[in-house]
Scaffold this active site. Structure first.
Site, short mmCIF file in Angstrom:
data_model
loop_
_atom_site.label_atom_id
_atom_site.label_comp_id
_atom_site.label_asym_id
_atom_site.label_seq_id
_atom_site.Cartn_x
_atom_site.Cartn_y
_atom_site.Cartn_z
CB ALA A 166 -106.39 56.22 -34.14
CB CYS B 224 -106.29 56.03 -27.11
SG CYS B 224 -105.09 56.89 -25.99
CB VAL B 225 -102.91 58.36 -30.89
CG1 VAL B 225 -101.48 58.31 -31.79
CG2 VAL B 225 -103.85 57.81 -32.11
CD GLU C 98 -88.42 56.06 -27.21
OE1 GLU C 98 -87.68 55.60 -28.14
OE2 GLU C 98 -88.30 55.51 -26.05
CB THR C 99 -90.77 57.52 -33.99
OG1 THR C 99 -92.30 56.90 -33.97
CG2 THR C 99 -89.86 56.70 -33.70
CG HIS D 104 -96.43 55.59 -35.99
ND1 HIS D 104 -96.75 54.96 -36.95
CD2 HIS D 104 -97.27 55.19 -35.18
CE1 HIS D 104 -97.85 54.24 -37.10
NE2 HIS D 104 -98.09 54.13 -35.72
#
Length: 148
Positions: free
Chosen positions: A44, A68-69, A73-74, A76
């Site tokens: 993206a 799609c994103v 866990e971060t 980012h």
């Protein structure tokens, strides 16, 4: 706009989701009488650059951003979502580009598939509809007042 030529820029990071988004967008464009081309980018984050470069060619009437994103866990996720959306809005406003926004921002891949699937939420078609709608407005307002 029935004779419009639209560029679909798809992020291929999640290929099954991208395929559904593109299929939905293409079906909507075809139903409206528009033609399209598809180019792929890795994720993206690269979509705005591709649209910016393509807009300089003069070959396209509008653009559809699909991808799609998925939250991880971060932080980012936050950067990719925010910066890609901001860059697309900046392009749309500063260059007067009709851009349909179809970048899904979800918690997991199951949510993404529900939103992408043509037999469910069909967000690819929604992005195509948004692009065509803004393209119609651009066409309407680019006509000089005395020529109506």
């Amino acid at each position: 706009m029935s004779d419009a030529h639209i560029l679909i820029v798809e992020a291929r990071f999640y290929p099954d989701i991208a395929d559904e988004l593109v299929a939905g967008a293409k079906a909507k464009l075809e139903a409206a009488g528009a033609t399209s081309e598809v180019v792929s980018v890795p994720g993206a984050f690269e979509i705005p650059a591709a649209i910016s470069l393509a807009s300089q060619s003069g070959q396209f009437d509008g653009y559809i951003a699909l991808g799609c994103v998925v939250r991880g866990e971060t932080s980012h996720y936050d950067y990719v979502c925010g910066e890609s959306a901001r860059a697309l809005m900046d392009l749309s406003v500063s260059r007067h580009l009709p851009i349909g926004y179809g970048i899904l921002t979800v918690e997991d891949q199951d949510q993404a598939m529900v939103r992408a699937a043509r037999n469910q939420k069909n967000k690819g078609a929604d992005a195509a509809e948004a692009c065509l709608s803004v393209l119609d407005l651009k066409s309407k307002w680019s006509t000089k007042r005395g020529e109506r």
